[in-house]
Design an enzyme around this catalytic site. Structure first.
Site, mmCIF file in Angstrom:
data_model
loop_
_atom_site.group_PDB
_atom_site.id
_atom_site.type_symbol
_atom_site.label_atom_id
_atom_site.label_comp_id
_atom_site.label_asym_id
_atom_site.label_seq_id
_atom_site.Cartn_x
_atom_site.Cartn_y
_atom_site.Cartn_z
ATOM 1 N N ASP A 147 3.947 -57.721 74.250
ATOM 2 C CA ASP A 147 3.164 -57.144 73.829
ATOM 3 C C ASP A 147 1.303 -57.763 74.683
ATOM 4 O O ASP A 147 1.394 -59.217 74.396
ATOM 5 C CB ASP A 147 2.420 -56.896 72.587
ATOM 6 C CG ASP A 147 0.932 -56.213 72.281
ATOM 7 O OD1 ASP A 147 1.043 -54.990 72.703
ATOM 8 O OD2 ASP A 147 -0.045 -56.049 71.392
ATOM 9 N N HIS A 159 -8.789 -51.270 70.723
ATOM 10 C CA HIS A 159 -8.500 -52.641 69.638
ATOM 11 C C HIS A 159 -8.870 -52.615 69.009
ATOM 12 O O HIS A 159 -10.327 -52.514 69.214
ATOM 13 C CB HIS A 159 -7.551 -53.464 71.011
ATOM 14 C CG HIS A 159 -7.112 -53.657 71.649
ATOM 15 N ND1 HIS A 159 -6.520 -52.949 72.940
ATOM 16 C CD2 HIS A 159 -5.576 -53.442 71.222
ATOM 17 C CE1 HIS A 159 -6.127 -53.499 73.416
ATOM 18 N NE2 HIS A 159 -4.848 -53.723 72.329
ATOM 19 N N GLY A 160 -8.553 -52.987 67.563
ATOM 20 C CA GLY A 160 -9.870 -54.032 66.643
ATOM 21 C C GLY A 160 -10.155 -52.415 65.647
ATOM 22 O O GLY A 160 -9.974 -51.481 65.794
ATOM 23 N N LYS A 211 -13.309 -49.050 66.364
ATOM 24 C CA LYS A 211 -13.341 -47.784 67.451
ATOM 25 C C LYS A 211 -13.870 -47.154 67.938
ATOM 26 O O LYS A 211 -13.815 -46.250 68.792
ATOM 27 C CB LYS A 211 -11.716 -47.429 66.956
ATOM 28 C CG LYS A 211 -10.713 -48.299 66.623
ATOM 29 C CD LYS A 211 -9.115 -47.575 66.764
ATOM 30 C CE LYS A 211 -8.776 -48.680 66.278
ATOM 31 N NZ LYS A 211 -8.156 -49.776 65.997
ATOM 32 N N GLY A 268 -4.154 -49.442 70.327
ATOM 33 C CA GLY A 268 -5.483 -49.272 70.107
ATOM 34 C C GLY A 268 -5.732 -48.395 68.502
ATOM 35 O O GLY A 268 -6.619 -47.260 68.657
ATOM 36 N N SER A 284 -4.561 -48.188 65.297
ATOM 37 C CA SER A 284 -4.780 -48.457 63.668
ATOM 38 C C SER A 284 -5.803 -47.155 63.055
ATOM 39 O O SER A 284 -6.890 -46.925 63.935
ATOM 40 C CB SER A 284 -5.293 -49.872 63.366
ATOM 41 O OG SER A 284 -3.883 -50.835 63.526
ATOM 42 N N ASN A 287 0.719 -48.034 68.873
ATOM 43 C CA ASN A 287 0.855 -49.655 68.280
ATOM 44 C C ASN A 287 -0.100 -49.803 67.510
ATOM 45 O O ASN A 287 -1.512 -48.965 67.024
ATOM 46 C CB ASN A 287 0.053 -50.183 69.811
ATOM 47 C CG ASN A 287 0.505 -50.629 70.579
ATOM 48 O OD1 ASN A 287 1.779 -49.987 70.762
ATOM 49 N ND2 ASN A 287 0.796 -51.546 71.956
ATOM 50 N N ARG A 327 -2.834 -56.237 59.693
ATOM 51 C CA ARG A 327 -3.870 -57.752 59.298
ATOM 52 C C ARG A 327 -5.304 -57.425 57.803
ATOM 53 O O ARG A 327 -4.587 -58.536 57.318
ATOM 54 C CB ARG A 327 -4.838 -57.705 60.432
ATOM 55 C CG ARG A 327 -4.434 -58.440 61.893
ATOM 56 C CD ARG A 327 -4.994 -58.754 63.220
ATOM 57 N NE ARG A 327 -4.236 -59.011 64.473
ATOM 58 C CZ ARG A 327 -4.701 -59.372 65.604
ATOM 59 N NH1 ARG A 327 -6.544 -59.456 65.475
ATOM 60 N NH2 ARG A 327 -4.285 -60.119 66.158
ATOM 61 N N ARG A 332 3.664 -68.039 47.611
ATOM 62 C CA ARG A 332 4.629 -67.025 47.180
ATOM 63 C C ARG A 332 3.867 -66.159 46.964
ATOM 64 O O ARG A 332 4.530 -64.999 46.662
ATOM 65 C CB ARG A 332 5.896 -67.011 47.113
ATOM 66 C CG ARG A 332 6.794 -68.434 47.757
ATOM 67 C CD ARG A 332 8.245 -68.845 46.627
ATOM 68 N NE ARG A 332 7.047 -69.900 45.907
ATOM 69 C CZ ARG A 332 8.166 -70.823 44.973
ATOM 70 N NH1 ARG A 332 9.104 -70.542 45.094
ATOM 71 N NH2 ARG A 332 7.656 -71.286 44.385
#
Ligand code: G3H
Ligand code: 13P
Ligand code: ZN
Length: 309
Positions: A82, A180-181, A184, A212, A214, A254, A260, A281
């Site tokens: 990427d 991105h991020g 937006k 970008g 998301s 993408n 995240r 875990r």
């Protein structure tokens, strides 16, 4: 199944009008969550790695873990670089078994972008690897540029045609208003579907990529903020727009920020709700589950690639 290039998955996506999710990976939990979700949905999937992810995890660890995921599943999986910043990084990934690379020379002028992209295409194609390139600027509110006010930032469709013809790139990332991020849009979300339509009219056989993309899922932002996070006013690309993009010619969408957020929201929740937990875990398991559900929702309900493996 072994790793595949994006060639066949994109051809089918263009014929049948849906998009394939390209999800960024940094560690084992992301790889497992994404590939398990895609496998259950019988969807092709692209795992993508940025140069900073390579710096963080190491190219050997990433490629070996992806190899394990390929063995554990029965779907087409592509391993993609990427935003490759230069020829050397693209070459390193090709030499390490990636099946697809992006050369992002969009910050240079048109001629330099063509020159660098062509150099990568020549090397990649001689090794059976496909290349994504980018034309236009993905600016956003984080850059303090309101892209909607500046036509020069959007991809110019005529230039896109010339760019693809001169470079021989296999797919093209275009700028139609995403960024991105987690921040937006300043006001209402707006994508230039007219530019996408013109690009598809001029280069109908070139798979188009949306970066970008998301949706900056409000539930996950809230979960982060309710558990000690500080990401106020985050805003992403609405699902209806992403669905429309897939239907109208975008082949690859993408997603990094949403995954995240999924991981961070669950880690924060476990830390806050169960302060006595110190077994990684417990919180990484919860994070992996949230990432998997996030990916499954996109594949099934937004990108519509379920059942297309
Ligand atoms: O488009 C960029 C991706 O979100 C990767 O970000 O360079 O921080 O890994 P990163
Ligand atoms: P987001 O920040 O919207 O997830 O975009 C990710 C991306 O474009 C990776 O190349
Ligand atoms: Zn990107």
């Amino acid at each position: 199944m072994s790793l595949v290039t994006t060639k066949e998955m994109f051809e089918k996506s263009m014929k049948e009008h849906y998009a394939i999710g390209a999800f960024n990976i940094n560690n084992m939990e992301f790889i497992q969550a994404i590939t398990e979700a895609a496998n259950e949905a019988k969807s092709p999937v692209i795992l993508q790695v940025s140069s900073s992810a390579i710096k963080y995890a190491g190219i050997k660890y990433l490629t070996k873990m992806v190899e394990a995921a390929v063995e554990e599943t029965d779907i087409p999986i592509a391993l993609h670089l990427d935003h490759g910043p230069d020829f050397e990084t693209c070459k390193m990934c090709i030499d390490n078994g990636f099946t697809s690379v992006m050369i992002d020379a969009s910050k240079y002028d048109f001629e330099e972008n063509v020159r660098i992209t062509k150099e990568v295409v020549d090397y990649a194609h001689s090794h059976g690897v496909v290349v994504e390139a980018e034309l236009g600027t993905l600016a956003g509110v984080e850059d303090e540029v309101n892209v909607a006010d500046d036509d020069a930032k959007y991809t110019n469709p005529e230039q896109a045609k010339e760019f693809v013809e001169r470079t021989g790139c296999d797919s093209l990332a275009i700028a139609i208003g995403t960024s991105h991020g987690a921040y937006k849009f300043k006001g209402d979300a707006k994508l230039r579907f007219d530019i996408l339509a013109k690009v598809k009219e001029l280069i109908p056989n070139t798979p188009i990529v949306l970066h970008g993309a998301s949706s900056v899922i409000p539930r996950l932002v809230d979960m982060c903020n309710e558990n000690g996070g500080d990401i106020p006013g985050a805003k992403g690309c609405p699902n209806e727009m992403l669905k429309k993009a897939g239907e109208e010619g975008v082949s690859k969408i993408n997603v990094d920020t949403d995954l995240r957020l999924a991981m961070t929201a669950q880690v924060r929740r476990v830390f806050k709700e169960e302060p006595s937990v110190f077994d990684p875990r417990k919180y990484l398991g919860a994070a992996r589950k949230e990432i998997k559900e996030t990916v499954a929702d996109k594949i099934n309900n937004v990108f519509c690639s379920a059942g297309k493996a």
